[in-house]
Scaffold this motif. Structure first.
Motif, PDB file in Angstrom:
ATOM      1  N   THR A  15       0.840  -1.191   0.000  1.00  0.00           N
ATOM      2  CA  THR A  15       0.000   0.000   0.000  1.00  0.00           C
ATOM      3  C   THR A  15       0.882   1.249   0.000  1.00  0.00           C
ATOM      4  O   THR A  15       2.067   1.193   0.328  1.00  0.00           O
ATOM      5  CB  THR A  15      -0.920   0.018   1.225  1.00  0.00           C
ATOM      6  N   ALA A  16       0.297   2.359  -0.354  1.00  0.00           N
ATOM      7  CA  ALA A  16       1.065   3.585  -0.579  1.00  0.00           C
ATOM      8  C   ALA A  16       1.875   4.013   0.627  1.00  0.00           C
ATOM      9  O   ALA A  16       3.013   4.474   0.491  1.00  0.00           O
ATOM     10  CB  ALA A  16       0.113   4.720  -0.988  1.00  0.00           C
ATOM     11  N   GLY A  17       1.306   3.864   1.805  1.00  0.00           N
ATOM     12  CA  GLY A  17       2.001   4.316   2.995  1.00  0.00           C
ATOM     13  C   GLY A  17       2.932   3.306   3.619  1.00  0.00           C
ATOM     14  O   GLY A  17       3.574   3.589   4.627  1.00  0.00           O
ATOM     15  N   ASN A  18       3.013   2.127   3.013  1.00  0.00           N
ATOM     16  CA  ASN A  18       3.835   1.050   3.567  1.00  0.00           C
ATOM     17  C   ASN A  18       4.947   0.619   2.623  1.00  0.00           C
ATOM     18  O   ASN A  18       5.361  -0.545   2.637  1.00  0.00           O
ATOM     19  CB  ASN A  18       2.959  -0.165   3.896  1.00  0.00           C
ATOM     20  N   ALA A  19       5.444   1.537   1.827  1.00  0.00           N
ATOM     21  CA  ALA A  19       6.440   1.178   0.810  1.00  0.00           C
ATOM     22  C   ALA A  19       7.688   0.552   1.434  1.00  0.00           C
ATOM     23  O   ALA A  19       8.158  -0.497   0.993  1.00  0.00           O
ATOM     24  CB  ALA A  19       6.813   2.414  -0.004  1.00  0.00           C
ATOM     25  N   ALA A  20       8.227   1.192   2.455  1.00  0.00           N
ATOM     26  CA  ALA A  20       9.466   0.685   3.056  1.00  0.00           C
ATOM     27  C   ALA A  20       9.233  -0.655   3.731  1.00  0.00           C
ATOM     28  O   ALA A  20      10.044  -1.585   3.596  1.00  0.00           O
ATOM     29  CB  ALA A  20      10.010   1.699   4.061  1.00  0.00           C
ATOM     30  N   TYR A  21       8.124  -0.776   4.440  1.00  0.00           N
ATOM     31  CA  TYR A  21       7.825  -2.026   5.153  1.00  0.00           C
ATOM     32  C   TYR A  21       7.588  -3.169   4.173  1.00  0.00           C
ATOM     33  O   TYR A  21       8.161  -4.260   4.313  1.00  0.00           O
ATOM     34  CB  TYR A  21       6.599  -1.827   6.042  1.00  0.00           C
ATOM     35  N   ALA A  22       6.754  -2.940   3.169  1.00  0.00           N
ATOM     36  CA  ALA A  22       6.438  -3.995   2.210  1.00  0.00           C
ATOM     37  C   ALA A  22       7.671  -4.416   1.421  1.00  0.00           C
ATOM     38  O   ALA A  22       7.887  -5.605   1.175  1.00  0.00           O
ATOM     39  CB  ALA A  22       5.337  -3.526   1.259  1.00  0.00           C
ATOM     40  N   ALA A  23       8.482  -3.439   1.027  1.00  0.00           N
ATOM     41  CA  ALA A  23       9.691  -3.764   0.273  1.00  0.00           C
ATOM     42  C   ALA A  23      10.672  -4.566   1.119  1.00  0.00           C
ATOM     43  O   ALA A  23      11.323  -5.494   0.629  1.00  0.00           O
ATOM     44  CB  ALA A  23      10.360  -2.477  -0.228  1.00  0.00           C
ATOM     45  N   SER A  24      10.764  -4.243   2.400  1.00  0.00           N
ATOM     46  CA  SER A  24      11.655  -4.980   3.297  1.00  0.00           C
ATOM     47  C   SER A  24      11.174  -6.419   3.470  1.00  0.00           C
ATOM     48  O   SER A  24      11.971  -7.369   3.428  1.00  0.00           O
ATOM     49  CB  SER A  24      11.729  -4.294   4.660  1.00  0.00           C
ATOM     50  N   LYS A  25       9.884  -6.591   3.671  1.00  0.00           N
ATOM     51  CA  LYS A  25       9.333  -7.933   3.833  1.00  0.00           C
ATOM     52  C   LYS A  25       9.502  -8.756   2.548  1.00  0.00           C
ATOM     53  O   LYS A  25       9.809  -9.958   2.594  1.00  0.00           O
ATOM     54  CB  LYS A  25       7.857  -7.852   4.211  1.00  0.00           C
TER      55      LYS A  25
END
Length: 269
Positions: free
Chosen positions: A175-185
């Motif tokens: 999701t738009a606000g979770n770019a860093a988190y999603a990319a890390s996972k």
């Protein structure tokens, strides 16, 4: 000759011993390391593994919370061998030393459960703070790299080794606000699946000597959260007890059925 093929008489003659909690559970004799064990998920996993008969070797950066989690697992299952050690998983040499000490002390390592977490996000994509990426890259990727590199050899030697990464559904649908988190996972998942391919290649045409798998949740929930928010539905969340049960179950299937899989504990997007 791998240890699981050595007779009890040979073990006595060579001084080898099989760790035991003595409760006859399905993981009796197994040695399982748990990284990031001090949180709610870690506590549930320690309890479930100890109940199943495993010798559990826990680590976390928070010494006080780790000690509480270890004590809780010990007291819940009398006679269970549950130990705790503060380990800096951002230090590859220190992580390797933890793996080496564990294998030397207990004679084998049959699992590494990676529970290290962390979250940072923003209201919009444009507001993403790259400092969040710098933090999450360390917590969610670097620690996976270090535990996988440190434990790969011991898990292969075990003959029934399992490496389990707990990931998030957001890695597959950012999701738009979770770019860093999603990319890390997503990066952590890719790294874990590369470990799985290494196990597959080590097995050649036969059974892999070990297995690496990713367990995917939307988010986790536990009893204290429900008590704090009694009216919340927590739709799609996975209870930490159910996560712990799924983790304990990875030894119930042959390695080839577990290796390289993404197991969804929440509806798949």
């Amino acid at each position: 000759m791998s240890e699981q093929n050595v007779s009890e008489q040979e073990k006595e003659a060579t001084g080898m011993s099989t760790p035991s909690n003595g409760n006859g559970g399905p993981l009796e004799g197994a040695v399982v390391a748990v990284a990031g064990a001090a949180g709610a998920a870690g506590r549930a996993v320690l309890l479930r593994l100890a109940e199943a008969g495993a010798t559990v070797v826990a680590s976390d950066a928070d010494a006080a919370r780790l000690a509480e989690a270890v004590d809780a697992a010990r007291y819940a299952h009398g006679g269970a061998t549950v130990t705790g050690e503060t380990v800096d998983l951002l230090d590859l040499d220190g992580t390797r030393a933890w793996a080496d000490r564990t294998e030397k002390e207990f004679g084998r390592i049959d699992g590494l459960i990676h529970l290290v977490g962390g979250w940072r996000g923003s209201a919009t994509f444009a507001e993403t703070d790259l400092a969040d990426w710098e933090l999450l890259e360390k917590l969610l990727i670097r620690t996976v790299q270090h535990t996988s590199l440190a434990f790969e050899g011991a898990l292969t030697r075990s003959g029934r080794g399992r490496y389990v990464l707990v990931s998030a559904a957001g890695a597959s649908k950012p999701t738009a606000g979770n770019a860093a988190y999603a990319a890390s996972k997503a990066a952590a998942e890719a790294w874990t699946l590369a470990l799985a391919d290494s196990f597959r290649k080590a097995g050649g045409e036969g059974e892999p000597p070990a297995a690496a798998t990713v367990m995917v949740v939307k988010a986790l929930v536990h009893d204290a959260m429900r008590a704090e928010r009694p009216n919340a539905k927590f739709a799609g969340f996975t209870d930490v007890k159910d996560l712990a049960q799924a983790i304990a179950g990875v030894w119930e299937k042959p390695a080839h059925e577990v290796n390289g899989t993404r197991q969804w504990l929440t509806p798949q997007p």
